[in-house]
Design an enzyme around this catalytic site. Structure first.
Site, PDB file in Angstrom:
ATOM      1  CG  HIS B  56      -1.718  -1.213   1.424  1.00  0.00           C
ATOM      2  ND1 HIS B  56      -2.580  -1.677   0.451  1.00  0.00           N
ATOM      3  CD2 HIS B  56      -1.781  -2.093   2.444  1.00  0.00           C
ATOM      4  CE1 HIS B  56      -3.150  -2.806   0.900  1.00  0.00           C
ATOM      5  NE2 HIS B  56      -2.673  -3.074   2.085  1.00  0.00           N
ATOM      6  CG  HIS B 219      -6.124  -6.067   1.087  1.00  0.00           C
ATOM      7  ND1 HIS B 219      -7.000  -5.430   1.924  1.00  0.00           N
ATOM      8  CD2 HIS B 219      -4.908  -5.927   1.631  1.00  0.00           C
ATOM      9  CE1 HIS B 219      -6.322  -4.936   2.951  1.00  0.00           C
ATOM     10  NE2 HIS B 219      -5.065  -5.217   2.798  1.00  0.00           N
TER      11      HIS B 219
END
Lengths: 216, 332
Positions: B56, B219
């Site tokens: 991320h 995700h």
């Protein structure tokens, strides 16, 4: 009649569970791909390999069931990550508290150990019956264990009954809507898939029955 | 799979080597996989830790530094870090005033941080408080799920609360502010493509050329729905409407972030922001500060997320306070 369970047999249980997650790892990951993030098999293989590395030689050096199970719990917590690390780790940490310094467990102590572990999972994951989680395999498994003892079966018979009931519980997660964990984001789309945590939990109880059978 | 990697299993370890080479102002503990400030903050100040699965970036390691985090715990790609990493980081960064754990609401992250808090309290007596972010409006019915996911507001929270901790506020005040920021922020994301997790070697899901996933998680989890691909103006509406219908942003200043998901060029992010800004103005949202770029990503996924935070003069002042991290820097 199998009357008592030694620490060596607990190590055999772990070893049997390690073999089971290796054999079923791809299947567990496939279940997890459908409704999770496709790593359940790999995570448990990594965790149980670390566990067997950590407890090698434990039987001769330490001897207490509590020490063994605590080491198992800590190893899982620090090597697995994700959600299954804290859940399986807490299962064994609480199980360790229940067995304490004992070096041999009678049937009632084995049940107390498993129950403490399940209570730990509930405390950590806040799961209830029918949420499509590990609980849905473990809870019926432990109920069957208790009933078998009440009806006079020995610890091996109780463990076999637990393994059968856990497998039924696992299969019964298929039509459920997931209410906990990453699968819950799917809502209705989680229907039609067996919960991977319930599947690995059923393996855990089957491994116990296998280890007890081998111990005679 | 074409990626700038050596071996899939070494991605995190190798990336952390690069971080420590590129940033002498950071200290990387390669064993525990924790990124620290090289120069710890002063004694008596509250320390901030965050962490989560990798993939991320710049979240969270890119936000370690003066004015934001004291440490970031790095998990494997899309996998929560483990409690021992968090306990180690908590013990190292504590300056006697306690530690705030900033946790995105994902089952694994929450449980691992919860265990870490219990272990740190038992082992070292460090006072730990936790804020769990849950700003993703794509998850509609949080009663029947693990709850809304923590996404973009985490970036804004780390900046604003980091500034408050730097000023010397105590742990209770820092915790209160962090909960207020989370409660006042909302996010919504969308994906044009899937992402490819290095260990998996193939895209997480199939998304046909003519479709997009609205309400996607960071995700690659599915979102609200899969819909036909549309132009940027219509995509902006589909992102902004659920945010504005979830919280009233009128009557005060707001901070707006438009973050890419990792695989969308900046020119498209600015183009999309132009559309978002028009919609916000039309709805009476007074945009006081803006951030456009890659701040909370999902590996190589193409797409974007919008975060709107209801602010006030104090929050704006903390937002403007000096910050010096790899991912955000101004005022210094």
């Amino acid at each position: 009649m199998t009357e008592s369970v030694s620490v060596a047999t607990l190590v055999d249980w772990l070893s049997s569970f390690r073999d089971a997650v290796h054999e079923q790892g791809t299947y567990l990951t496939e279940l997890d791909s459908a409704i999770g993030d496709a790593d359940h098999g790999a995570n448990l293989i990594r965790g149980m390999d670390a566990v067997m590395g950590a407890v090698a030689g434990e039987v001769s050096t330490v001897g207490s069931a509590g020490d063994l199970l605590k080491k198992v719990g800590m190893t899982l917590v620090t090597s697995v990550g994700g959600a299954s690390g804290p859940l399986y780790g807490t299962f064994f940490l609480r199980a360790a508290t229940a067995t304490g310094d004992a070096t041999s467990l009678d049937a009632a102590a084995v049940l107390a150990m498993l129950r403490a572990g399940l209570e730990g999972i509930v405390a950590r994951g806040k799961a209830e019956a029918g949420d499509k989680t590990m609980y849905d395999a473990l809870a019926p498994g432990l109920d069957a264990f208790a009933s078998a003892l009440e009806s006079g079966r020995d610890v091996l018979g109780a463990a076999e009954a637990a393994a059968d009931a856990a497998a039924d519980g696992r299969d019964a997660t298929e039509p459920l809507i997931a209410l906990k964990g990453r699968a819950s984001y799917l809502g209705e789309r989680s229907v039609g898939h067996i919960d991977p945590g319930a599947a690995s939990s059923a393996l855990l109880l089957r491994a116990l029955a296998d280890a007890l059978a081998a111990a005679g | 799979m074409k990626k700038l990697i050596n071996k899939p299993e070494d991605v995190l370890a190798d990336a952390l080597k690069g971080v420590s080479e590129a940033h002498p102002e950071l200290r990387v503990d390669h064993q525990h996989r924790v990124i620290y400030r090289a120069q710890p903050k002063d004694h008596g100040k509250v320390a901030l830790i965050s962490g989560g699965g990798s993939g991320h970036e710049p979240l969270h390691g890119g936000f370690v530094g003066v004015g934001m985090l004291d440490a970031a715990c790095c998990g494997e790609v899309f996998t929560s870090p483990t409690p021992d990493q968090m306990v180690e980081a908590t013990t190292v960064v504590d300056q006697g005033a306690g530690v705030l754990h900033i946790v995105k609401n994902y089952t694994g992250d929450v449980m691992n941080f919860e265990m870490a808090g219990e272990m740190a309290a038992a082992d070292s007596g460090v006072r730990v408080e936790t804020v769990v972010t849950d700003d993703d409006v794509a998850v509609q019915d949080s009663t029947w799920t693990a709850g809304r996911r923590g996404v973009g507001v985490t970036v804004l929270l780390e900046k604003i609360v980091g500034a408050a901790a730097e000023e010397g506020r105590d742990l209770d005040a820092v915790l209160d502010l962090s909960k207020r920021i989370n409660a006042q922020g909302r996010s919504m994301g969308m994906a044009l493509t899937s992402c490819t997790v290095p260990a998996a070697g193939k895209p997480t899901f199939d998304l046909p050329e003519d479709q997009m996933e609205m309400g996607v998680g960071i995700h690659g989890e599915p979102g609200r729905k899969r819909v036909p691909l549309a132009g940027a103006a219509e995509i902006a509406e589909q992102l902004v409407d659920p945010i504005l219908s979830d919280l009233d942003f009128q009557g005060g200043p707001s901070i707006v972030m438009l973050s890419g998901l990792g695989g969308t060029p900046l020119i498209e992010l600015y183009l999309l922001y132009g559309e978002v800004a028009v919609l916000l103005e039309k709805a009476g949202v007074q945009v006081a500060r803006t951030l456009v770029g890659d701040y909370i990503t999902s590996l190589d996924m193409a797409g974007a997320s919008v975060t709107v935070l209801k602010a006030d003069d104090e929050i704006l002042r903390l937002w403007d306070a000096p910050v010096k991290t790899a991912g955000l820097r101004w005022g210094l």
